[in-house]
Design an enzyme around this catalytic site. Structure first.
Site, PDB file in Angstrom:
ATOM      1  CE  LYS A   1      -1.928  -0.092   5.313  1.00 10.68           C
ATOM      2  NZ  LYS A   1      -1.379  -0.602   4.042  1.00 10.68           N
TER       3      LYS A   1
ATOM      4  CE  LYS B   1      -3.378   3.879   8.195  1.00 10.37           C
ATOM      5  NZ  LYS B   1      -1.960   4.051   8.626  1.00 10.37           N
TER       6      LYS B   1
ATOM      7  NE  ARG C   1       7.026   6.091   2.260  1.00 10.81           N
ATOM      8  CZ  ARG C   1       6.427   5.364   1.320  1.00 10.81           C
ATOM      9  NH1 ARG C   1       7.044   5.168   0.157  1.00 10.81           N
ATOM     10  NH2 ARG C   1       5.251   4.831   1.525  1.00 10.81           N
TER      11      ARG C   1
ATOM     12  NE  ARG D   1       3.824  10.275   1.640  1.00  9.86           N
ATOM     13  CZ  ARG D   1       3.674   8.969   1.895  1.00  9.86           C
ATOM     14  NH1 ARG D   1       3.641   8.097   0.910  1.00  9.86           N
ATOM     15  NH2 ARG D   1       3.563   8.548   3.135  1.00  9.86           N
TER      16      ARG D   1
ATOM     17  NE  ARG E   1      -7.836   8.082   0.136  1.00  5.98           N
ATOM     18  CZ  ARG E   1      -8.270   7.409  -0.924  1.00  5.98           C
ATOM     19  NH1 ARG E   1      -8.029   6.108  -1.027  1.00  5.98           N
ATOM     20  NH2 ARG E   1      -8.936   8.016  -1.876  1.00  5.98           N
TER      21      ARG E   1
ATOM     22  CG  ASP F   1       4.348   5.995   4.891  1.00  5.71           C
ATOM     23  OD1 ASP F   1       5.325   6.420   4.245  1.00  5.71           O
ATOM     24  OD2 ASP F   1       3.482   5.245   4.410  1.00  5.71           O
TER      25      ASP F   1
ATOM     26  CD  GLU G   1       0.748   2.240   5.613  1.00  2.94           C
ATOM     27  OE1 GLU G   1       1.425   1.920   4.609  1.00  2.94           O
ATOM     28  OE2 GLU G   1      -0.446   2.550   5.546  1.00  2.94           O
TER      29      GLU G   1
ATOM     30  CG  ASN H   1       5.343   1.656   2.879  1.00  3.17           C
ATOM     31  OD1 ASN H   1       4.297   1.242   2.408  1.00  3.17           O
ATOM     32  ND2 ASN H   1       5.383   2.671   3.730  1.00  3.17           N
TER      33      ASN H   1
END
Length: 332
Positions: free
Chosen positions: A146, A181, A231, A245, A253, A293, A301, A303
């Site tokens: 994050k 978050k 993503r 997504r 979400r 993301d 984000e 990842n």
């Protein structure tokens, strides 16, 4: 002997019995490594060790108890990947120096807890001995998934990270609708929608901050998430595939782990600009395989621990992403 296995790959993962190979990106990467003729071995973080003794071979401080693995091929059917039974076979474990491997993939899922952090320190030893660790252990510690996005705050939605309820409540009042978050969350777990008019907002803020003891990220809610949270998978800084997504079942979400529906997608010009801006830092800090993301053109984000989405990119986009990733190893 494994010392003679050219290009051997070690994957440090959760216990392999927990993996769903039809969905799991690590399984796809292992299969791609095998297709490329690279011997594949697996271990968990608990199998890592450090040994220092006068009788130990020079440079062999970092060790692992690892299993050679043979993976069965998987075909793509109309409903997804067809998993053979069994889909893998393990050989006998061996205690090996990490220098026996051309690459060590740290693909243990979060949480990034004490055990995870100690594993990265053991992998530091291997890296100092010349082993390529993916992703670099120091970066795994430094890049909270994050907080790391704050390096590019101009690409993000309005964001605040704070522990104090007063500051969080004021930010919520300013933006009317927000998303909370937890900084250690993964796969959408613990992400909460809130509005300035929500009953019990302050009680919620007290809860998510553990009575103002933990910082939390709060971001202005982006209505565009209804169209999807993209993503994007970057390999050595280059975006090689993406999946959109879309939230389903009344959820805001969109994570696949909470029921988001994957869709084929292409990158927009804005998304390519985001990737280009991140790429130099990712390469410089040894982040070879990364998933970012993006929601409505805004970075959400970064990842770095065990990015997912690879199977969906391959299935929906027809991109042999795992094979492309393994092929890039020799170029990185």
């Amino acid at each position: 002997m494994p010392f003679q296995q050219k290009g051997a790959q070690l994957f440090v993962i959760d216990p392999i019995g927990r993996i769903n190979p039809a969905k799991d990106s690590t399984a796809a990467l292992m299969q791609a490594a095998q297709r490329a003729g690279r011997p594949v071995w697996v271990a968990t973080p608990a199998d890592l060790s450090a040994r220092c003794a006068a009788s130990a071979p020079a440079g062999h401080q970092a060790w692992v108890r690892a299993w050679p693995i043979a993976l069965e091929p998987m075909a793509l059917g109309p409903e997804g990947w067809i998993v053979p039974e069994p889909w893998y076979r393990l050989g006998e474990p061996q205690l090996l120096p990490l220098t026996a491997f051309a690459h060590v993939w740290m693909r243990k899922d979060p949480p990034v807890d004490e055990a995870y952090l100690y594993a990265t320190h053991l992998l530091d030893l291997a890296e100092r001995q010349g082993v390529a660790v993916i992703n670099r252990p120091a970066a795994l510690r430094a890049w909270n998934e994050k907080l790391s996005a704050l390096r590019w705050s101009h690409l993000m939605a309005p964001t605040l990270v704070a522990s104090r309820v007063e500051a969080l409540a004021a930010f919520t009042a300013e933006h009317a609708e927000v998303v909370l978050k937890p900084l250690g969350g993964r796969a959408g777990q613990g992400v909460v929608f809130a509005s300035a008019s929500s009953p019990g907002l302050r009680a919620l803020l007290e809860l998510v901050t553990a009575q103002e003891q933990l910082p939390v990220m709060v971001q202005a809610f982006l209505p565009g998430v209804k169209a999807g949270d993209k993503r994007i998978l970057l390999v050595d800084g280059e975006p090689l595939g993406a999946v959109n997504r879309v939230p389903s079942g009344g959820e805001f979400r969109s994570n696949l782990a909470v029921g988001g529906a994957p869709q084929a997608t292409e990158l927009t010009d804005q998304e390519r600009r985001i990737c280009a801006e991140l790429a130099p830092a990712l390469r410089a800090e040894g982040l070879f395989f990364v998933g970012i993301d993006v929601i409505d053109g805004r970075l959400s984000e970064i990842n770095v621990t065990s990015p997912t989405g690879l199977r969906e990119v391959e299935r929906l986009g027809g991109v042999p992403l795992a094979d492309l990733t393994v092929a890039r190893l020799s170029q990185a």
